[in-house]
Design an enzyme around this catalytic site. Structure first.
Site, PDB file in Angstrom:
ATOM      1  N   ASP A 141      -0.314   5.931   6.540  1.00  0.00           N
ATOM      2  CA  ASP A 141       0.068   5.650   5.160  1.00  0.00           C
ATOM      3  C   ASP A 141       1.533   5.229   5.077  1.00  0.00           C
ATOM      4  O   ASP A 141       2.334   5.565   5.959  1.00  0.00           O
ATOM      5  CB  ASP A 141      -0.138   6.889   4.280  1.00  0.00           C
ATOM      6  CG  ASP A 141      -1.596   7.315   4.205  1.00  0.00           C
ATOM      7  OD1 ASP A 141      -2.471   6.468   4.460  1.00  0.00           O
ATOM      8  OD2 ASP A 141      -1.847   8.487   3.886  1.00  0.00           O
ATOM      9  N   LYS A 142       1.874   4.547   4.008  1.00  0.00           N
ATOM     10  CA  LYS A 142       3.234   4.029   3.823  1.00  0.00           C
ATOM     11  C   LYS A 142       4.290   5.090   4.089  1.00  0.00           C
ATOM     12  O   LYS A 142       5.288   4.841   4.772  1.00  0.00           O
ATOM     13  CB  LYS A 142       3.387   3.482   2.402  1.00  0.00           C
ATOM     14  CG  LYS A 142       4.803   3.034   2.050  1.00  0.00           C
ATOM     15  CD  LYS A 142       4.898   2.589   0.598  1.00  0.00           C
ATOM     16  CE  LYS A 142       6.325   2.235   0.235  1.00  0.00           C
ATOM     17  NZ  LYS A 142       6.465   1.838  -1.189  1.00  0.00           N
TER      18      LYS A 142
END
Length: 318
Positions: A141-142
């Site tokens: 994820d970011k």
């Protein structure tokens, strides 16, 4: 995002070793850089001929058969190389391993075509524009930090994807969650797209199988530091599973709900919990068999400074 088709032409003559096998099996052995599903799709689409004739995947081949494949592979056309600094932990001709920082998105997307890990990878290794998904085989994820492996060839990509599907890639995370967990355990709960909020995932009866193992590294008065190991790799899996057992990750604004501060904690710890900028999750260790040499390989990196400071504050201010 628009994609291009890269034309390929492959030729092989069946030897005694492959004689008597199904066509799709023989092609999988002859062309290990392509997945079984891709080869089967090409056969079904009429991209494969044996001695000039079309065949079915289950048809048998015999010694001396001449097989020709004329097909296309979808590759990226609009992803732009960018000189973004990468922390490369390991690299050879087939794979590279990077330490992804917080805030870096893996793939470009609509409205977000620049400033991603893929843009950085294409600048570092331009040949990745000939590999589907620019060699990406799994994501973080970011705002999750840590180790990711990227394939630099079709052979490496095909074998790494197969290893991930076979659950033979070791992925170990560290996380800091809300609440005190008395011991380790396993969450075995299927995950799918949230039925109302399409940007979120959720535990759903008809979701895909998802298994997360966790072990307590340290307990604080109202939080727990965990070692987490993935058996499967669903989107947002650790975040969804921890929230599902009512121990969401510190800083997880999507799955953690509103911030609940424990009573009688110091102002310093309050500020730390209020301002922690992301989910407290780090991909610390990665282990796999090299997709070409078969060598057993392992990498490990410490948690980044923001999580280190969070752990120090939790320890000192309980």
């Amino acid at each position: 995002m628009s994609n291009l088709q890269r034309s390929i032409q492959l030729l092989v003559e069946i030897t005694a070793e492959y004689s008597g096998r199904r066509l799709d099996q023989a092609l999988a052995l002859a062309f290990p850089e392509h997945s079984r599903s891709r080869l089967k799709s090409w056969i079904e689409k009429g991209n494969v001929q044996i001695n000039g004739a079309l065949k079915r995947p289950r048809d048998k081949v015999v010694e001396g058969d001449k097989i020709e494949i004329k097909a296309e592979i979808e590759v990226i056309s609009s992803w732009v190389p960018e000189p973004i600094v990468l922390e490369i932990i390991y690299e050879d001709e087939e794979i590279l391993v990077v330490n992804k920082p917080a805030g870096l998105v893996v793939h470009p997307a609509r409205g977000n075509q620049l400033g991603t890990l893929v843009n950085a990878l294409l600048h570092h290794c331009p040949s990745l524009n000939q590999i589907p998904r620019a060699g990406i085989v799994h994501r973080l994820d970011k705002d999750t930090t840590g180790l990711m492996v990227v394939a630099k060839s079709l052979v490496a990509q095909t074998k790494l994807v197969a290893a991930l599907q076979a659950r033979t890639v070791k992925r170990v995370y560290e996380a800091v969650v809300c609440g005190v967990l008395p011991s380790g355990g396993t969450v075995n709960a299927p995950i799918g797209r949230h039925p109302q909020e399409r940007t979120r995932m959720a535990v759903l009866e008809l979701g895909k199988p998802a298994v997360t193992h966790y072990r307590v590294l340290e307990r604080f008065s109202a939080h727990t530091h965990l070692k987490v190991q993935l058996e499967t790799g669903r989107t947002h899996q650790i975040r969804v599973h921890m929230a599902y057992i009512h121990h969401p990750l510190i800083g997880d604004k999507v799955y953690g709900g509103r911030l609940r501060l424990p009573p009688k904690i110091s102002e310093n710890l309050q500020n730390c919990l209020r301002t922690f900028p992301r989910q407290a999750l780090h991909a610390k260790a990665l282990g796999l068999l090299h997709p070409v040499t078969g060598e057993e390989m392992d990498w490990e990196i410490p948690v980044p400074s923001d999580m280190q400071q969070l752990l120090i504050t939790l320890k000192n201010k309980d």
